[in-house]
Design a protein around this motif. Sequence first.
Motif, PDB file in Angstrom:
ATOM      1  N   GLY A 210       0.792  -1.225   0.000  1.00 52.99           N
ATOM      2  CA  GLY A 210       0.000   0.000   0.000  1.00 52.99           C
ATOM      3  C   GLY A 210       0.822   1.270   0.000  1.00 52.99           C
ATOM      4  N   LEU A 211       2.000   1.235  -0.584  1.00 53.12           N
ATOM      5  CA  LEU A 211       2.901   2.396  -0.524  1.00 53.12           C
ATOM      6  C   LEU A 211       2.834   3.292  -1.758  1.00 53.12           C
ATOM      7  CD1 LEU A 211       6.060   0.592   0.877  1.00 53.12           C
ATOM      8  CD2 LEU A 211       4.592   2.171   2.133  1.00 53.12           C
ATOM      9  N   ASP A 212       2.348   2.760  -2.856  1.00 52.98           N
ATOM     10  CA  ASP A 212       2.414   3.514  -4.104  1.00 52.98           C
ATOM     11  C   ASP A 212       1.636   4.821  -4.063  1.00 52.98           C
ATOM     12  OD1 ASP A 212       4.030   1.595  -5.185  1.00 52.98           O
ATOM     13  OD2 ASP A 212       2.398   0.485  -6.130  1.00 52.98           O
ATOM     14  N   ALA A 213       0.565   4.830  -3.276  1.00 59.20           N
ATOM     15  CA  ALA A 213      -0.272   6.030  -3.230  1.00 59.20           C
ATOM     16  C   ALA A 213       0.110   6.951  -2.078  1.00 59.20           C
ATOM     17  CB  ALA A 213      -1.742   5.620  -3.092  1.00 59.20           C
ATOM     18  N   ILE A 214       1.191   6.633  -1.358  1.00 60.86           N
ATOM     19  CA  ILE A 214       1.596   7.423  -0.195  1.00 60.86           C
ATOM     20  C   ILE A 214       2.722   8.363  -0.585  1.00 60.86           C
ATOM     21  CG2 ILE A 214       2.538   7.308   2.146  1.00 60.86           C
ATOM     22  CD1 ILE A 214       1.277   4.591   2.445  1.00 60.86           C
ATOM     23  N   GLU A 215       2.660   9.576  -0.074  1.00 62.24           N
ATOM     24  CA  GLU A 215       3.692  10.588  -0.345  1.00 62.24           C
ATOM     25  C   GLU A 215       5.050  10.081   0.138  1.00 62.24           C
ATOM     26  OE1 GLU A 215       6.384  13.743   0.171  1.00 62.24           O
ATOM     27  OE2 GLU A 215       5.386  12.893   1.930  1.00 62.24           O
ATOM     28  N   GLY A 216       6.101  10.401  -0.595  1.00 64.16           N
ATOM     29  CA  GLY A 216       7.427   9.828  -0.383  1.00 64.16           C
ATOM     30  C   GLY A 216       7.963   9.858   1.023  1.00 64.16           C
ATOM     31  N   SER A 217       7.831  10.995   1.715  1.00 65.02           N
ATOM     32  CA  SER A 217       8.403  11.096   3.051  1.00 65.02           C
ATOM     33  C   SER A 217       7.652  10.208   4.039  1.00 65.02           C
ATOM     34  CB  SER A 217       8.379  12.549   3.541  1.00 65.02           C
ATOM     35  OG  SER A 217       7.044  13.025   3.640  1.00 65.02           O
ATOM     36  N   ILE A 218       6.328  10.072   3.845  1.00 68.99           N
ATOM     37  CA  ILE A 218       5.526   9.210   4.726  1.00 68.99           C
ATOM     38  C   ILE A 218       5.870   7.745   4.462  1.00 68.99           C
ATOM     39  CG2 ILE A 218       3.191   8.470   5.311  1.00 68.99           C
ATOM     40  CD1 ILE A 218       2.243  11.292   4.616  1.00 68.99           C
TER      41      ILE A 218
END
Length: 270
Positions: free
Chosen positions: A164-172
Motif C-alpha cells: 500500500g505504498l504507491d499512493a503514499i507521499e514519499g516522506s511518509i
Amino acid sequence: MPIFFPDNDKRKTRLIELATDTQNYLHDAANEYQEFKALLDHVNSQVASIYKEANLGQPNVQTVDVLKALDAASTVESEETLLKISEVIVDVTGFIGTVKYLAPGATRLLVRSGVMSAERAAQQLTRFVIPVIGREVEITVGDLAGNIIGGVIGGVAVAGIDLGLDAIEGSIAKGQLRSALHDVYPLRTSTKISLDQSKELKASLKAVKTTLDTISGAGIPLTEEMIKKLIANDIQPSIEATRLINETSVVIHLKQLDHDRHSWNVEDEH
C-alpha cells in the motif's frame, strides 16, 4: 515513488528480503517442531520399554506447554503445543530451558492448522523477540509491519503482499518503511535463533534414540542410574551447543548471508 526519496525502493526490497528470510525460517521451524514431537513420542516409548526390560517402575511423564514455556500468560489450548516428556529427559540439566525456542515453530503450526489467526500469531511471535535478544517489537494490525508479519506467519508469499505504498507521499512512505525495517530485522534474528535451537533439540533426541536402539534387547544388566547417565550423556552435547546459539553467533551468519547476496542493509538497526 518521488525522486526525492530514491532509497525507498531499496527499503522496500530490503523489507521483502528480511520478511522472506523470516518466513523461510518459520516454515523450517514448524517442520522441525513436528519432527521433534514425533521423535519425542517415540523416545518416550523407548524409555518406558527399557525401564520395563530392566524390571524398573515406569518413569513419570511431564507435560510441558511450549507456549507457556515462553509466556506463562499464554491462553492457547491446543494439543499441538503440549509436549509429553519422560522425566528421565526432563531431569537433564538445561533441557527444559531450551523448550521455549520451539514456540515460533509451534505458533506457525497453529496458524497452518487453523487453531490460531495470523494476527494473533504475529503478536505471539513478536513477544518471542524480548527474551531471546532483549528487544521489543511493536506491531499494529493494519500498519506496514503488521501486514508484513501477519503475511509471514500466515504463509502468504511476501513478494505478493500489497504494501500500500504507491499512493503514499514519499516522506511518509520512507517513515513507514524504516519503522517496518526496524521491527522485522530483529524478528528475523530471533526466528533464526529459534530454528537453530530447534535443530539442536531434535539432535539430542536422535542421540538418545540411537543409544536406546543399541541397548534395547541386548541383555545388558541395567540400573536406573545407568539409564539416566546414558541419556544425559547423549543430550548434554546438544545442550552445550545450544549455549553457543545466540544473537551474536546468528547475526554473524546473517550478515554473511546479506553480504553474499549484496543486500542493502543501511537502515536495519538505525
